[in-house]
Scaffold this motif. Structure first.
Motif, PDB file in Angstrom:
ATOM      1  N   ASN A  11       0.845  -1.194   0.000  1.00  0.00           N
ATOM      2  CA  ASN A  11       0.000   0.000   0.000  1.00  0.00           C
ATOM      3  C   ASN A  11       0.886   1.251   0.000  1.00  0.00           C
ATOM      4  OD1 ASN A  11      -2.328  -1.600  -0.003  1.00  0.00           O
ATOM      5  ND2 ASN A  11      -2.126  -1.893   2.194  1.00  0.00           N
ATOM      6  N   ASP A  12       0.749   2.130   0.992  1.00  0.00           N
ATOM      7  CA  ASP A  12       1.545   3.360   0.943  1.00  0.00           C
ATOM      8  C   ASP A  12       2.738   3.342   1.895  1.00  0.00           C
ATOM      9  OD1 ASP A  12       0.059   3.448   3.248  1.00  0.00           O
ATOM     10  OD2 ASP A  12      -0.636   5.522   2.999  1.00  0.00           O
ATOM     11  N   LYS A  13       3.021   2.164   2.494  1.00  0.00           N
ATOM     12  CA  LYS A  13       4.091   2.118   3.502  1.00  0.00           C
ATOM     13  C   LYS A  13       5.205   1.141   3.104  1.00  0.00           C
ATOM     14  CE  LYS A  13       2.018   4.468   7.020  1.00  0.00           C
ATOM     15  NZ  LYS A  13       0.804   3.921   7.653  1.00  0.00           N
ATOM     16  N   ILE A  14       6.356   1.356   3.717  1.00  0.00           N
ATOM     17  CA  ILE A  14       7.486   0.433   3.544  1.00  0.00           C
ATOM     18  C   ILE A  14       7.287  -0.748   4.489  1.00  0.00           C
ATOM     19  CG2 ILE A  14       9.987   0.172   3.845  1.00  0.00           C
ATOM     20  CD1 ILE A  14      10.199   3.213   3.185  1.00  0.00           C
ATOM     21  N   LYS A  15       7.416  -1.974   3.940  1.00  0.00           N
ATOM     22  CA  LYS A  15       7.200  -3.151   4.773  1.00  0.00           C
ATOM     23  C   LYS A  15       8.517  -3.795   5.192  1.00  0.00           C
ATOM     24  CE  LYS A  15       4.077  -6.933   5.394  1.00  0.00           C
ATOM     25  NZ  LYS A  15       3.618  -8.186   4.808  1.00  0.00           N
ATOM     26  N   ALA A  16       9.497  -3.804   4.288  1.00  0.00           N
ATOM     27  CA  ALA A  16      10.788  -4.422   4.610  1.00  0.00           C
ATOM     28  C   ALA A  16      11.896  -3.748   3.818  1.00  0.00           C
ATOM     29  CB  ALA A  16      10.752  -5.914   4.291  1.00  0.00           C
ATOM     30  N   VAL A  17      13.101  -3.721   4.410  1.00  0.00           N
ATOM     31  CA  VAL A  17      14.277  -3.162   3.745  1.00  0.00           C
ATOM     32  C   VAL A  17      15.439  -4.084   4.044  1.00  0.00           C
ATOM     33  CG1 VAL A  17      15.826  -1.171   3.564  1.00  0.00           C
ATOM     34  CG2 VAL A  17      13.435  -0.801   4.180  1.00  0.00           C
ATOM     35  N   GLY A  18      16.256  -4.397   3.039  1.00  0.00           N
ATOM     36  CA  GLY A  18      17.426  -5.233   3.307  1.00  0.00           C
ATOM     37  C   GLY A  18      18.125  -5.624   2.033  1.00  0.00           C
ATOM     38  N   ALA A  19      19.071  -6.575   2.157  1.00  0.00           N
ATOM     39  CA  ALA A  19      19.745  -7.104   0.972  1.00  0.00           C
ATOM     40  C   ALA A  19      18.693  -7.781   0.102  1.00  0.00           C
ATOM     41  CB  ALA A  19      20.811  -8.095   1.395  1.00  0.00           C
ATOM     42  N   PRO A  20      18.855  -7.703  -1.238  1.00  0.00           N
ATOM     43  CA  PRO A  20      17.831  -8.260  -2.135  1.00  0.00           C
ATOM     44  C   PRO A  20      17.518  -9.735  -1.839  1.00  0.00           C
ATOM     45  CG  PRO A  20      19.385  -6.940  -3.364  1.00  0.00           C
ATOM     46  CD  PRO A  20      19.917  -7.005  -1.964  1.00  0.00           C
ATOM     47  N   SER A  21      18.517 -10.504  -1.382  1.00  0.00           N
ATOM     48  CA  SER A  21      18.267 -11.921  -1.103  1.00  0.00           C
ATOM     49  C   SER A  21      17.371 -12.105   0.122  1.00  0.00           C
ATOM     50  CB  SER A  21      19.596 -12.648  -0.881  1.00  0.00           C
ATOM     51  OG  SER A  21      20.278 -12.023   0.198  1.00  0.00           O
ATOM     52  N   LYS A  22      17.338 -11.117   0.988  1.00  0.00           N
ATOM     53  CA  LYS A  22      16.560 -11.231   2.242  1.00  0.00           C
ATOM     54  C   LYS A  22      15.130 -10.698   2.103  1.00  0.00           C
ATOM     55  CE  LYS A  22      19.896 -12.605   5.134  1.00  0.00           C
ATOM     56  NZ  LYS A  22      21.052 -11.732   5.380  1.00  0.00           N
ATOM     57  N   VAL A  23      14.928  -9.807   1.109  1.00  0.00           N
ATOM     58  CA  VAL A  23      13.596  -9.205   0.957  1.00  0.00           C
ATOM     59  C   VAL A  23      12.841  -9.939  -0.142  1.00  0.00           C
ATOM     60  CG1 VAL A  23      12.323  -7.082   0.381  1.00  0.00           C
ATOM     61  CG2 VAL A  23      14.424  -6.955   1.732  1.00  0.00           C
ATOM     62  N   GLN A  24      11.886 -10.762   0.251  1.00  0.00           N
ATOM     63  CA  GLN A  24      11.153 -11.568  -0.718  1.00  0.00           C
ATOM     64  C   GLN A  24       9.916 -10.826  -1.209  1.00  0.00           C
ATOM     65  OE1 GLN A  24      12.177 -14.334  -2.138  1.00  0.00           O
ATOM     66  NE2 GLN A  24      14.053 -14.228  -0.909  1.00  0.00           N
ATOM     67  N   ALA A  25       9.867 -10.631  -2.535  1.00  0.00           N
ATOM     68  CA  ALA A  25       8.675 -10.003  -3.106  1.00  0.00           C
ATOM     69  C   ALA A  25       7.607 -11.066  -3.326  1.00  0.00           C
ATOM     70  CB  ALA A  25       9.029  -9.335  -4.430  1.00  0.00           C
ATOM     71  N   PRO A  26       6.390 -10.861  -2.845  1.00  0.00           N
ATOM     72  CA  PRO A  26       5.320 -11.833  -3.098  1.00  0.00           C
ATOM     73  C   PRO A  26       4.996 -11.891  -4.587  1.00  0.00           C
ATOM     74  CG  PRO A  26       4.458  -9.860  -2.005  1.00  0.00           C
ATOM     75  CD  PRO A  26       5.935  -9.690  -2.105  1.00  0.00           C
ATOM     76  N   SER A  27       4.438 -13.024  -5.041  1.00  0.00           N
ATOM     77  CA  SER A  27       4.142 -13.120  -6.474  1.00  0.00           C
ATOM     78  C   SER A  27       3.070 -12.085  -6.812  1.00  0.00           C
ATOM     79  CB  SER A  27       3.672 -14.528  -6.832  1.00  0.00           C
ATOM     80  OG  SER A  27       2.439 -14.769  -6.215  1.00  0.00           O
ATOM     81  N   GLY A  28       3.186 -11.541  -8.010  1.00  0.00           N
ATOM     82  CA  GLY A  28       2.248 -10.493  -8.415  1.00  0.00           C
ATOM     83  C   GLY A  28       2.723  -9.106  -8.043  1.00  0.00           C
ATOM     84  N   ALA A  29       3.824  -9.028  -7.284  1.00  0.00           N
ATOM     85  CA  ALA A  29       4.343  -7.698  -6.904  1.00  0.00           C
ATOM     86  C   ALA A  29       4.910  -7.004  -8.138  1.00  0.00           C
ATOM     87  CB  ALA A  29       5.416  -7.839  -5.838  1.00  0.00           C
ATOM     88  N   LYS A  30       4.728  -5.725  -8.202  1.00  0.00           N
ATOM     89  CA  LYS A  30       5.342  -4.920  -9.260  1.00  0.00           C
ATOM     90  C   LYS A  30       6.799  -4.698  -8.861  1.00  0.00           C
ATOM     91  CE  LYS A  30       2.778  -1.534 -11.904  1.00  0.00           C
ATOM     92  NZ  LYS A  30       2.178  -0.199 -11.900  1.00  0.00           N
ATOM     93  N   VAL A  31       7.729  -4.919  -9.795  1.00  0.00           N
ATOM     94  CA  VAL A  31       9.144  -4.754  -9.446  1.00  0.00           C
ATOM     95  C   VAL A  31       9.727  -3.568 -10.214  1.00  0.00           C
ATOM     96  CG1 VAL A  31      11.424  -5.815  -9.478  1.00  0.00           C
ATOM     97  CG2 VAL A  31       9.407  -7.212  -9.000  1.00  0.00           C
ATOM     98  N   PHE A  32      10.388  -2.691  -9.489  1.00  0.00           N
ATOM     99  CA  PHE A  32      11.125  -1.600 -10.119  1.00  0.00           C
ATOM    100  C   PHE A  32      12.609  -1.848  -9.883  1.00  0.00           C
ATOM    101  CE2 PHE A  32       6.969   0.097  -9.170  1.00  0.00           C
ATOM    102  CZ  PHE A  32       6.636   0.780 -10.339  1.00  0.00           C
ATOM    103  N   ASP A  33      13.311  -2.173 -10.965  1.00  0.00           N
ATOM    104  CA  ASP A  33      14.754  -2.377 -10.842  1.00  0.00           C
ATOM    105  C   ASP A  33      15.432  -1.059 -11.193  1.00  0.00           C
ATOM    106  OD1 ASP A  33      17.392  -2.986 -10.983  1.00  0.00           O
ATOM    107  OD2 ASP A  33      17.149  -4.726 -12.302  1.00  0.00           O
ATOM    108  N   LEU A  34      15.995  -0.413 -10.174  1.00  0.00           N
ATOM    109  CA  LEU A  34      16.589   0.907 -10.403  1.00  0.00           C
ATOM    110  C   LEU A  34      18.085   0.828 -10.700  1.00  0.00           C
ATOM    111  CD1 LEU A  34      14.694   3.002  -7.685  1.00  0.00           C
ATOM    112  CD2 LEU A  34      13.998   2.473 -10.028  1.00  0.00           C
ATOM    113  N   GLY A  35      18.579  -0.405 -10.945  1.00  0.00           N
ATOM    114  CA  GLY A  35      19.978  -0.571 -11.347  1.00  0.00           C
ATOM    115  C   GLY A  35      20.937  -0.058 -10.293  1.00  0.00           C
ATOM    116  N   ASN A  36      21.897   0.748 -10.734  1.00  0.00           N
ATOM    117  CA  ASN A  36      22.937   1.229  -9.817  1.00  0.00           C
ATOM    118  C   ASN A  36      22.560   2.531  -9.129  1.00  0.00           C
ATOM    119  OD1 ASN A  36      24.732  -0.859 -10.314  1.00  0.00           O
ATOM    120  ND2 ASN A  36      25.473   0.149 -12.182  1.00  0.00           N
ATOM    121  N   ALA A  37      21.320   2.930  -9.259  1.00  0.00           N
ATOM    122  CA  ALA A  37      20.919   4.212  -8.675  1.00  0.00           C
ATOM    123  C   ALA A  37      21.024   4.172  -7.152  1.00  0.00           C
ATOM    124  CB  ALA A  37      19.487   4.546  -9.076  1.00  0.00           C
ATOM    125  N   THR A  38      21.113   5.352  -6.554  1.00  0.00           N
ATOM    126  CA  THR A  38      21.094   5.462  -5.092  1.00  0.00           C
ATOM    127  C   THR A  38      19.703   5.892  -4.649  1.00  0.00           C
ATOM    128  OG1 THR A  38      23.397   6.185  -5.162  1.00  0.00           O
ATOM    129  CG2 THR A  38      22.196   6.523  -3.083  1.00  0.00           C
TER     130      THR A  38
END
Ligand SMILES: [Zn+2]
Length: 435
Positions: A11-38
C-alpha cells in the motif's frame, strides 16, 4: 547505507528493507529495478511558501518603498483573487514533488486558508503535490511588511495574510484563529517589537493543542526572544551567537538553515527576469532590426551593472561561518529553501532543491546535508514516525539519483525517480517489470 538493497512496499508504507536476497517479493508484486541508482528517503523542504511567486522588481521600484525589502509582488498576492493564487500553489506543489520533495512545511504567505486547503486537496487526490504541513497565517507584530495600504482598508487587507499580535490575549487568539482552519503548526515572525510574554503565550496556546511553533528570527534580539519563549525551531537565525547556540542545544530547539540567497541566487533571478522581459520586448519588435539591437545591447549593460550584484550581498560570507558554527555547536539542525520567488528558467522544485547542495559549499558534509532534509527535518516536524528514512513502517516516499550523493551532493538536483506513498511520480531509470 546499504548496497545492494531492496525495499518492499505494501500500500503506501514500507514493509521491509534489506539485501535483495533477504527481501522476498510476493508473487504479483510490481518490481522496479533501479539498477545502480542510489535510493534516498523523499526530500523534506522544511521552509517554503507555495502560495507566493513574486517577480523581483527593478531597483527603481524597490527604492520607492522606504524599507526596500518587501515587494509589490507580495502585495499583489494579497489583493489578487485567492482562487488564482491557490491554483498557482497547486502548480508549484506539483513542481516540488516532481523534483523529489515529498514533504514541505509551508510557513505563511498563503492567504487565510490557501495552504490548509491545498494540503487537503492533495491528500484527497484532487491535485498532485507533496505532503504539506501548513502554518496558516503568519503571526506578526504591526511592523513594516507592507507599505502604502489604503488606511481605511489596511486592517482588512493585512488580516487576509497575517494575524497581528498585540499583547498576550491577542497572541492566544491568533493561535486559536489558525487552529480553526486546522493548521499543522504555528509560524511567528519575531522582530524587536515582539515581547517574550507575547511569544510565550503563543507557545503555550500552540503546545496545548500539540502544535509546534516555528519562529522567524534573524537578529540577535529576536533569536533571544524565541529561545526564552521556548520556540520549537528558529528559522534563518543569521545573527545567532555561540552563547545562544548553547542555550538552543540545552532546550532542544532546532536551527533551520535557509540558504536561499547563497551563491548569487538573487543575481541569477534578477538577471533572468531582466533578460526574459527584454527578450520578450525584442520579439515584439521583431520587424525592427535596429530596435532589437538596441534592446539586446541594453540587456547586456543591465546584466553587468552594479545593482544586479548588490542583490546577492547578503548570505555568502554569513553562511560560510554560520554552517560550521551551528554544526559544531551540537544544535539540532534542518534546512529549508525559503523559496517564494519566481526563478526564470527553473521550476519551483528545481529552484528549491538547488538551495540544498550550497550547504555543502558552505562547509557541511554531504551526509549532514542529506540528514538536514530527511531524518533531521522529520524530527523537527514531529513526523519522525512517518517520514525521513527508508525504514519499515514509514511512508513509501522515495527518490533515486543516478550517482552517489555522498560523493557529489549536486546529484540531489538530478532526481531520476520519485515515489510518494507508494505511487510512482516520476521514473526515468527503468520500466517496471511485473513478476
Ligand atoms: Zn520564509
Amino acid at each position: 547505507m546499504l548496497s545492494p538493497a531492496a525495499v518492499l512496499i505494501e500500500n503506501d508504507k514500507i514493509k521491509a528493507v534489506g539485501a535483495p536476497s533477504k527481501v522476498q517479493a510476493p508473487s504479483g508484486a510490481k518490481v522496479f529495478d533501479l539498477g545502480n541508482a542510489t535510493l534516498l528517503p523523499g526530500l523534506i523542504d522544511s521552509h517554503t511558501h507555495l502560495l507566493v511567486d513574486p517577480i523581483t522588481p527593478a531597483e527603481a521600484e524597490r527604492a520607492r518603498h522606504y524599507n526596500g525589502s518587501f515587494l509589490p509582488g507580495l502585495l499583489l498576492a494579497i489583493i489578487e483573487s485567492p482562487s488564482k493564487r491557490v491554483l498557482m500553489g497547486a502548480q508549484l506543489a506539483r513542481e516540488d514533488l516532481e523534483s523529489g520533495i515529498t514533504t514541505v512545511r509551508n510557513l505563511g504567505h498563503s492567504g487565510i486558508d490557501g495552504d490548509t486547503e491545498l494540503r487537503d486537496a492533495i491528500n484527497a487526490g484532487r491535485v498532485p503535490g507533496p505532503r504539506i504541513l501548513a502554518s496558516g497565517r503568519k503571526l506578526i507584530t504591526r511592523g513594516d511588511y507592507i507599505q502604502s495600504l489604503n488606511p481605511a482598508l489596511a486592517d482588512a487587507i493585512l488580516e487576509q495574510e497575517f494575524l497581528l499580535i498585540d499583547g498576550t490575549d491577542r497572541a492566544r487568539q491568533a493561535v486559536r484563529q489558525n487552529e480553526f482552519h486546522n493548521v499543522d503548526l504555528i509560524k511567528v515572525a519575531a522582530d524587536e517589537n515582539l515581547t517574550v510574554p507575547e511569544l510565550t503565550a503563543v507557545v503555550e496556546e500552540a503546545h496545548r493543542k500539540h502544535l509546534k511553533v516555528a519562529v522567524h528570527a534573524v537578529d540577535k534580539t529576536s533569536i533571544q526572544t524565541a529561545i526564552d519563549a521556548g520556540a520549537d525551531s528558529i528559522e534563518h537565525g543569521n545573527e545567532v551567537t555561540d552563547e545562544q547556540l548553547k542555550q538552543m542545544r540545552g532546550k532542544g530547539i532546532f536551527f533551520d538553515f535557509t540558504p536561499t540567497s547563497y551563491g548569487d541566487f538573487f543575481t541569477k533571478v534578477v538577471q533572468g527576469i531582466i533578460a526574459e522581459s527584454l527578450t520578450k520586448r525584442a520579439e515584439r519588435l521583431e520587424a525592427d532590426q535596429r530596435n532589437r539591437q538596441r534592446y539586446s545591447d541594453l540587456a547586456q549593460q543591465v546584466l553587468k551593472s552594479e545593482f544586479v550584484h548588490r542583490f546577492s550581498a547578503s548570505d555568502n560570507q554569513l553562511y560560510n561561518t554560520l554552517v560550521q558554527r551551528v554544526v559544531k555547536s551540537g544544535v539540532k539542525f534542518a534546512a529549508g529553501s525559503d523559496m517564494g520567488w519566481y526563478f526564470p528558467g527553473k521550476t519551483r522544485g528545481q529552484a528549491s532543491v538547488s538551495r540544498f547542495p550550497v550547504l555543502h559549499q558552505a562547509g557541511m558534509t554531504s551526509l549532514d546535508v542529506i540528514r538536514a532534509i530527511t531524518t533531521n527535518a522529520a524530527e523537527m516536524l514531529g513526523w519522525q514516525d512517518r517520514i525521513g528514512a527508508v525504514e519499515p513502517g514509514k511512508f513509501a516516499d522515495l527518490v533515486a539519483v543516478s550517482g552517489d550523493p555522498s560523493a557529489d551532493i549536486t546529484e540531489l538536483e538530478r532526481v531520476r525517480f520519485v515515489m510518494k506513498g507508494g505511487q510512482v511520480i516520476r521514473n526515468e531509470l527503468q520500466e517496471d517489470q511485473s513478476k
